[in-house]
Design an enzyme around this catalytic site. Sequence first.
Site, PDB file in Angstrom:
ATOM      1  N   ASP A 100       1.066 -10.880  23.815  1.00  0.00           N
ATOM      2  CA  ASP A 100      -0.799  -9.392  24.157  1.00  0.00           C
ATOM      3  C   ASP A 100       0.296  -8.038  24.292  1.00  0.00           C
ATOM      4  O   ASP A 100      -1.050  -7.048  25.205  1.00  0.00           O
ATOM      5  CB  ASP A 100      -1.584 -10.014  24.619  1.00  0.00           C
ATOM      6  CG  ASP A 100      -3.104  -9.715  23.137  1.00  0.00           C
ATOM      7  OD1 ASP A 100      -2.289  -8.788  22.011  1.00  0.00           O
ATOM      8  OD2 ASP A 100      -3.483 -10.145  23.908  1.00  0.00           O
ATOM      9  N   HIS A 128      -3.284 -16.247  22.674  1.00  0.00           N
ATOM     10  CA  HIS A 128      -3.723 -16.174  24.144  1.00  0.00           C
ATOM     11  C   HIS A 128      -4.854 -16.387  24.302  1.00  0.00           C
ATOM     12  O   HIS A 128      -5.384 -15.979  24.808  1.00  0.00           O
ATOM     13  CB  HIS A 128      -3.365 -13.990  24.232  1.00  0.00           C
ATOM     14  CG  HIS A 128      -4.513 -13.521  22.875  1.00  0.00           C
ATOM     15  ND1 HIS A 128      -5.833 -14.135  22.605  1.00  0.00           N
ATOM     16  CD2 HIS A 128      -4.382 -12.715  22.260  1.00  0.00           C
ATOM     17  CE1 HIS A 128      -6.703 -13.453  21.588  1.00  0.00           C
ATOM     18  NE2 HIS A 128      -5.530 -12.742  21.262  1.00  0.00           N
ATOM     19  N   HIS A 145      -7.232 -14.815  16.537  1.00  0.00           N
ATOM     20  CA  HIS A 145      -7.805 -14.373  17.643  1.00  0.00           C
ATOM     21  C   HIS A 145      -9.936 -14.802  17.771  1.00  0.00           C
ATOM     22  O   HIS A 145     -10.858 -15.017  17.103  1.00  0.00           O
ATOM     23  CB  HIS A 145      -8.650 -12.739  17.559  1.00  0.00           C
ATOM     24  CG  HIS A 145      -9.248 -11.954  19.065  1.00  0.00           C
ATOM     25  ND1 HIS A 145      -8.399 -11.681  19.888  1.00  0.00           N
ATOM     26  CD2 HIS A 145     -10.048 -12.386  19.704  1.00  0.00           C
ATOM     27  CE1 HIS A 145      -8.908 -11.156  20.873  1.00  0.00           C
ATOM     28  NE2 HIS A 145     -10.586 -11.570  20.782  1.00  0.00           N
ATOM     29  N   HIS A 191       3.767 -12.386  20.019  1.00  0.00           N
ATOM     30  CA  HIS A 191       2.037 -11.442  20.093  1.00  0.00           C
ATOM     31  C   HIS A 191       2.589 -10.453  19.976  1.00  0.00           C
ATOM     32  O   HIS A 191       2.607 -10.201  22.052  1.00  0.00           O
ATOM     33  CB  HIS A 191       1.113 -12.291  20.931  1.00  0.00           C
ATOM     34  CG  HIS A 191       0.177 -12.354  20.338  1.00  0.00           C
ATOM     35  ND1 HIS A 191      -1.270 -12.731  19.785  1.00  0.00           N
ATOM     36  CD2 HIS A 191      -0.686 -10.417  20.401  1.00  0.00           C
ATOM     37  CE1 HIS A 191      -2.062 -11.973  20.133  1.00  0.00           C
ATOM     38  NE2 HIS A 191      -2.519 -10.696  20.173  1.00  0.00           N
ATOM     39  N   HIS A 218       1.525  -6.015  20.492  1.00  0.00           N
ATOM     40  CA  HIS A 218       0.839  -4.460  20.054  1.00  0.00           C
ATOM     41  C   HIS A 218       2.193  -3.751  20.198  1.00  0.00           C
ATOM     42  O   HIS A 218       2.417  -3.516  20.771  1.00  0.00           O
ATOM     43  CB  HIS A 218      -0.943  -4.538  20.498  1.00  0.00           C
ATOM     44  CG  HIS A 218      -1.505  -5.259  20.560  1.00  0.00           C
ATOM     45  ND1 HIS A 218      -2.406  -5.925  19.328  1.00  0.00           N
ATOM     46  CD2 HIS A 218      -0.840  -6.111  21.355  1.00  0.00           C
ATOM     47  CE1 HIS A 218      -3.024  -6.844  19.538  1.00  0.00           C
ATOM     48  NE2 HIS A 218      -2.635  -7.013  20.517  1.00  0.00           N
ATOM     49  N   LYS A 228      -3.298 -12.713  10.496  1.00  0.00           N
ATOM     50  CA  LYS A 228      -3.657 -12.899  11.602  1.00  0.00           C
ATOM     51  C   LYS A 228      -5.490 -12.612  11.659  1.00  0.00           C
ATOM     52  O   LYS A 228      -5.682 -12.075  10.543  1.00  0.00           O
ATOM     53  CB  LYS A 228      -3.733 -11.721  12.352  1.00  0.00           C
ATOM     54  CG  LYS A 228      -4.249 -11.258  13.781  1.00  0.00           C
ATOM     55  CD  LYS A 228      -3.902 -12.282  14.846  1.00  0.00           C
ATOM     56  CE  LYS A 228      -4.982 -12.567  16.012  1.00  0.00           C
ATOM     57  NZ  LYS A 228      -4.285 -11.689  17.450  1.00  0.00           N
TER      58      LYS A 228
HETATM   59  O1  DOR Z   1      -7.218  -6.987  25.076  1.00  0.00           O
HETATM   60  C1  DOR Z   1      -6.403  -7.039  24.095  1.00  0.00           C
HETATM   61  N1  DOR Z   1      -5.972  -5.731  23.511  1.00  0.00           N
HETATM   62  N2  DOR Z   1      -7.269  -7.536  23.301  1.00  0.00           N
HETATM   63  C2  DOR Z   1      -6.754  -7.981  21.658  1.00  0.00           C
HETATM   64  O2  DOR Z   1      -7.256  -8.851  21.085  1.00  0.00           O
HETATM   65  C3  DOR Z   1      -6.058  -6.722  21.197  1.00  0.00           C
HETATM   66  C4  DOR Z   1      -5.275  -5.952  22.112  1.00  0.00           C
HETATM   67  C5  DOR Z   1      -5.067  -4.724  21.308  1.00  0.00           C
HETATM   68  O3  DOR Z   1      -4.890  -4.639  20.110  1.00  0.00           O
HETATM   69  O4  DOR Z   1      -5.748  -3.191  22.019  1.00  0.00           O
HETATM   70 ZN    ZN Z   2      -3.604  -9.336  20.645  1.00  0.00          ZN
END
Ligand code: DOR
Ligand code: ZN
Length: 348
Positions: free
Chosen positions: A246, A173, A135, A12, A14, A98
């Site tokens: 995450d 998460h 999520h 997971h 980003h 997702k």
């Molecule tokens: O804390 C988070 N940041 N939770 C999420 O679900 C998305 C992520 C983000 O993309 O910044």
């Molecule tokens: Zn995330």
Amino acid sequence: MRLTLKRPDDWHLHLRDGAAMAAVVGHSAAQFARAIIMPNLKPALATTAAALDYRRRILAALPADTAFEPLMTLYLTDNTSAAEIHAARESAQVHAVKLYPAGATTNADAGVSAIENTYPALEAMQALGLPLLVHAEVTDPQVDIFDREAVFIERILAPLTQRLPALKIVLEHITTRQGVEFVSASADNIAGTLTAHHLLLNRNALFAGGLRPHHYCLPVLKREQHRQALLEAATSGSAKFFLGTDSAPHPRSAKESACGCAGLYTAHAAMELYAEAFEQAGALDKLEAFASFHGADFYGLPRNQGEIVLEKSAWQVPDTYPLAGEELVPMRAGETLSWKLRTPAHAD
Ligand code: DOR
Ligand code: ZN
């Protein structure tokens, strides 16, 4: 002390896009062989074609000599068709879909407004064995923010697993005891990821001596009893739980703001942070399977070949990293970590 592990994966992650992605992707490539890449870009990656384009941009941005494989995901919307799911599966590059409840978090506006709207897509995913990554937070403003995960499980997830009992689902998460219990009590097609920050921090970290925007993420940090439940799950040896950082980079200005963005950046020291959590729990012997085996097995992918070495060796985390002309404040900025990842990025 040294720990040698098979090369781990991040289930997971980003990465963002453009210059921001280019600034951070090297951290993940140094830590992990592969990562499941979140599709919450603007615009959302709702088609296979968009996900494949994004994959090409990630590969082009990788530092030389890295062997990092981005595993792509689709962004589920109210309108995702069964045909789009078939195209995703046929691409062989899209490994999951997702589900963001509309408005739940960063770039979730295009998410799902009612789960019923997604049944055609979810039925196709069940038939094809394509996992749904969830999520798991309700967006109902009447529900206390600390209860949103538990309420989502009750209202949405439990009924969904009844309706589609063979659908592969990852509860992403996990932040609560209820999340751990739901996954543990479910069949083998239901798994969960755990972040390093939710294993290391409880909600006091949001208010330690003052408001701490760099500890704000979604789902928000919970009470200590929940952190303990997450640690127990991570170190239990159960194949249902695996690593998903995450890691979510935001520029400093967007975090230190009157309305700060959600997300912790942990990719710079992901394995070091997990090692710290597992060591605290007296369970370093359980780290390898959690980080390197369970996720690959769940996704039906081969386990990695190479190895990494974690060494007990103190180092100081920088105060910031560059992020496309801005600053990125990483978890534990300016502090000392006790573990250090030693193996070069391309070790395999
Ligand atoms: O804390 C988070 N940041 N939770 C999420 O679900 C998305 C992520 C983000 O993309 O910044
Ligand atoms: Zn995330």
